[in-house]
Design a protein around this motif. Structure first.
Motif, PDB file in Angstrom:
ATOM      1  N   GLU A   1       0.835  -1.205   0.000  1.00 27.10           N
ATOM      2  CA  GLU A   1       0.000   0.000   0.000  1.00 27.10           C
ATOM      3  C   GLU A   1       0.871   1.258   0.000  1.00 27.10           C
ATOM      4  O   GLU A   1       0.636   2.197  -0.769  1.00 27.10           O
ATOM      5  CB  GLU A   1      -0.926   0.013   1.218  1.00 27.10           C
ATOM      6  N   HIS A   2       1.886   1.269   0.856  1.00 29.64           N
ATOM      7  CA  HIS A   2       2.799   2.409   0.912  1.00 29.64           C
ATOM      8  C   HIS A   2       3.483   2.613  -0.443  1.00 29.64           C
ATOM      9  O   HIS A   2       3.598   3.743  -0.933  1.00 29.64           O
ATOM     10  CB  HIS A   2       3.845   2.207   2.006  1.00 29.64           C
ATOM     11  N   ALA A   3       3.935   1.532  -1.046  1.00 32.51           N
ATOM     12  CA  ALA A   3       4.621   1.615  -2.333  1.00 32.51           C
ATOM     13  C   ALA A   3       3.698   2.144  -3.423  1.00 32.51           C
ATOM     14  O   ALA A   3       4.097   2.982  -4.239  1.00 32.51           O
ATOM     15  CB  ALA A   3       5.172   0.240  -2.722  1.00 32.51           C
ATOM     16  N   ALA A   4       2.459   1.681  -3.432  1.00 33.59           N
ATOM     17  CA  ALA A   4       1.497   2.157  -4.440  1.00 33.59           C
ATOM     18  C   ALA A   4       1.213   3.640  -4.263  1.00 33.59           C
ATOM     19  O   ALA A   4       1.179   4.403  -5.242  1.00 33.59           O
ATOM     20  CB  ALA A   4       0.209   1.352  -4.352  1.00 33.59           C
ATOM     21  N   ASN A   5       1.025   4.071  -3.026  1.00 34.92           N
ATOM     22  CA  ASN A   5       0.756   5.492  -2.763  1.00 34.92           C
ATOM     23  C   ASN A   5       1.955   6.365  -3.122  1.00 34.92           C
ATOM     24  O   ASN A   5       1.793   7.456  -3.682  1.00 34.92           O
ATOM     25  CB  ASN A   5       0.369   5.706  -1.295  1.00 34.92           C
ATOM     26  N   THR A   6       3.147   5.896  -2.822  1.00 36.77           N
ATOM     27  CA  THR A   6       4.362   6.649  -3.134  1.00 36.77           C
ATOM     28  C   THR A   6       4.545   6.763  -4.640  1.00 36.77           C
ATOM     29  O   THR A   6       4.858   7.836  -5.165  1.00 36.77           O
ATOM     30  CB  THR A   6       5.600   6.007  -2.491  1.00 36.77           C
ATOM     31  N   ALA A   7       4.355   5.650  -5.351  1.00 37.91           N
ATOM     32  CA  ALA A   7       4.488   5.668  -6.817  1.00 37.91           C
ATOM     33  C   ALA A   7       3.465   6.615  -7.439  1.00 37.91           C
ATOM     34  O   ALA A   7       3.790   7.381  -8.348  1.00 37.91           O
ATOM     35  CB  ALA A   7       4.326   4.259  -7.380  1.00 37.91           C
ATOM     36  N   LYS A   8       2.254   6.592  -6.914  1.00 37.88           N
ATOM     37  CA  LYS A   8       1.207   7.476  -7.429  1.00 37.88           C
ATOM     38  C   LYS A   8       1.567   8.939  -7.177  1.00 37.88           C
ATOM     39  O   LYS A   8       1.399   9.794  -8.050  1.00 37.88           O
ATOM     40  CB  LYS A   8      -0.128   7.142  -6.771  1.00 37.88           C
TER      41      LYS A   8
ATOM     42  N   THR B   1       7.666   2.832 -10.522  1.00 36.84           N
ATOM     43  CA  THR B   1       6.560   1.905 -10.352  1.00 36.84           C
ATOM     44  C   THR B   1       6.426   1.474  -8.894  1.00 36.84           C
ATOM     45  O   THR B   1       7.373   1.604  -8.110  1.00 36.84           O
ATOM     46  CB  THR B   1       6.760   0.647 -11.215  1.00 36.84           C
ATOM     47  N   ALA B   2       5.260   0.957  -8.562  1.00 36.49           N
ATOM     48  CA  ALA B   2       5.049   0.440  -7.209  1.00 36.49           C
ATOM     49  C   ALA B   2       6.023  -0.694  -6.907  1.00 36.49           C
ATOM     50  O   ALA B   2       6.504  -0.816  -5.779  1.00 36.49           O
ATOM     51  CB  ALA B   2       3.607  -0.027  -7.050  1.00 36.49           C
ATOM     52  N   LEU B   3       6.350  -1.503  -7.903  1.00 38.13           N
ATOM     53  CA  LEU B   3       7.302  -2.596  -7.690  1.00 38.13           C
ATOM     54  C   LEU B   3       8.675  -2.054  -7.305  1.00 38.13           C
ATOM     55  O   LEU B   3       9.314  -2.573  -6.382  1.00 38.13           O
ATOM     56  CB  LEU B   3       7.411  -3.469  -8.934  1.00 38.13           C
ATOM     57  N   GLU B   4       9.133  -0.995  -7.961  1.00 36.11           N
ATOM     58  CA  GLU B   4      10.420  -0.398  -7.596  1.00 36.11           C
ATOM     59  C   GLU B   4      10.378   0.149  -6.173  1.00 36.11           C
ATOM     60  O   GLU B   4      11.340   0.022  -5.419  1.00 36.11           O
ATOM     61  CB  GLU B   4      10.791   0.710  -8.583  1.00 36.11           C
ATOM     62  N   GLU B   5       9.256   0.720  -5.795  1.00 40.07           N
ATOM     63  CA  GLU B   5       9.104   1.213  -4.420  1.00 40.07           C
ATOM     64  C   GLU B   5       9.159   0.053  -3.426  1.00 40.07           C
ATOM     65  O   GLU B   5       9.753   0.178  -2.357  1.00 40.07           O
ATOM     66  CB  GLU B   5       7.781   1.979  -4.256  1.00 40.07           C
ATOM     67  N   GLN B   6       8.565  -1.076  -3.766  1.00 36.79           N
ATOM     68  CA  GLN B   6       8.598  -2.238  -2.880  1.00 36.79           C
ATOM     69  C   GLN B   6      10.028  -2.758  -2.730  1.00 36.79           C
ATOM     70  O   GLN B   6      10.436  -3.160  -1.637  1.00 36.79           O
ATOM     71  CB  GLN B   6       7.684  -3.338  -3.405  1.00 36.79           C
ATOM     72  N   ILE B   7      10.785  -2.746  -3.812  1.00 35.54           N
ATOM     73  CA  ILE B   7      12.183  -3.186  -3.733  1.00 35.54           C
ATOM     74  C   ILE B   7      12.963  -2.258  -2.810  1.00 35.54           C
ATOM     75  O   ILE B   7      13.744  -2.708  -1.970  1.00 35.54           O
ATOM     76  CB  ILE B   7      12.816  -3.271  -5.138  1.00 35.54           C
ATOM     77  N   ARG B   8      12.745  -0.953  -2.940  1.00 34.77           N
ATOM     78  CA  ARG B   8      13.423   0.016  -2.059  1.00 34.77           C
ATOM     79  C   ARG B   8      13.107  -0.275  -0.594  1.00 34.77           C
ATOM     80  O   ARG B   8      13.966  -0.147   0.275  1.00 34.77           O
ATOM     81  CB  ARG B   8      12.984   1.438  -2.384  1.00 34.77           C
ATOM     82  N   LEU B   9      11.850  -0.613  -0.314  1.00 34.68           N
ATOM     83  CA  LEU B   9      11.437  -0.921   1.057  1.00 34.68           C
ATOM     84  C   LEU B   9      12.042  -2.221   1.565  1.00 34.68           C
ATOM     85  O   LEU B   9      12.306  -2.371   2.749  1.00 34.68           O
ATOM     86  CB  LEU B   9       9.906  -1.008   1.147  1.00 34.68           C
ATOM     87  N   SER B  10      12.236  -3.177   0.680  1.00 37.06           N
ATOM     88  CA  SER B  10      12.698  -4.493   1.115  1.00 37.06           C
ATOM     89  C   SER B  10      14.212  -4.559   1.317  1.00 37.06           C
ATOM     90  O   SER B  10      14.701  -5.409   2.057  1.00 37.06           O
ATOM     91  CB  SER B  10      12.254  -5.571   0.131  1.00 37.06           C
ATOM     92  N   LEU B  11      14.984  -3.686   0.680  1.00 37.88           N
ATOM     93  CA  LEU B  11      16.433  -3.688   0.856  1.00 37.88           C
ATOM     94  C   LEU B  11      16.786  -3.167   2.247  1.00 37.88           C
ATOM     95  O   LEU B  11      16.413  -2.059   2.612  1.00 37.88           O
ATOM     96  CB  LEU B  11      17.109  -2.819  -0.207  1.00 37.88           C
ATOM     97  N   VAL B  12      17.469  -3.979   3.027  1.00 34.99           N
ATOM     98  CA  VAL B  12      17.816  -3.589   4.393  1.00 34.99           C
ATOM     99  C   VAL B  12      19.322  -3.513   4.643  1.00 34.99           C
ATOM    100  O   VAL B  12      19.753  -2.912   5.613  1.00 34.99           O
ATOM    101  CB  VAL B  12      17.157  -4.515   5.447  1.00 34.99           C
ATOM    102  N   GLU B  13      20.109  -4.109   3.749  1.00 31.37           N
ATOM    103  CA  GLU B  13      21.560  -4.112   3.938  1.00 31.37           C
ATOM    104  C   GLU B  13      22.237  -4.211   2.574  1.00 31.37           C
ATOM    105  O   GLU B  13      21.789  -4.961   1.706  1.00 31.37           O
ATOM    106  CB  GLU B  13      21.946  -5.310   4.794  1.00 31.37           C
TER     107      GLU B  13
END
Length: 114
Positions: free
Chosen positions: A36-43, A50-62
């Protein structure tokens, strides 16, 4: 949520924007709140990402043993070379998608309802 370390040390030539070799990265699994956060940020960005790129950014931790995400998207991902981004994309899809054998088993378990 679980996180996984991906080792790229044997894949020469995978570099970050500053020329540093990308030796490893750790990703965590994402959830519905992340989506949801990724979709809102992409919008909000007007479709530039894209929302997928936002999700990847969120999932990278190290990255290369250094923590990069304290609950915020890892924005430096945007400047990674295409090859490095493809490794991250592939890892993300693997972590957050059902495998073919899992899907087959799940569908085979369906029972008719009256």
């Amino acid at each position: 949520m679980a996180s996984y370390l991906f080792d790229l040390s044997k894949h020469k030539g995978v570099r970050l924007a500053d020329g540093t070799v990308l030796a490893s990265f750790k990703m965590r699994e994402t959830d519905g709140r992340d989506e949801e956060h990724a979709a809102n940020t992409a919008k909000a960005k007007g479709g530039s990402m894209t929302a997928l790129e936002e999700q990847i950014r969120l999932s990278l931790v190290e990255v290369n043993g250094e923590q990069v995400n304290n609950g915020h998207p890892y924005l430096a991902y945007d400047s990674w070379c295409s090859r490095a981004r493809h490794f991250a994309f592939t890892a993300y899809r693997s972590l957050n998608s059902a495998k073919d054998d899992e899907v087959e088993s799940f569908l085979a378990s369906a029972a008719a309802c009256e």
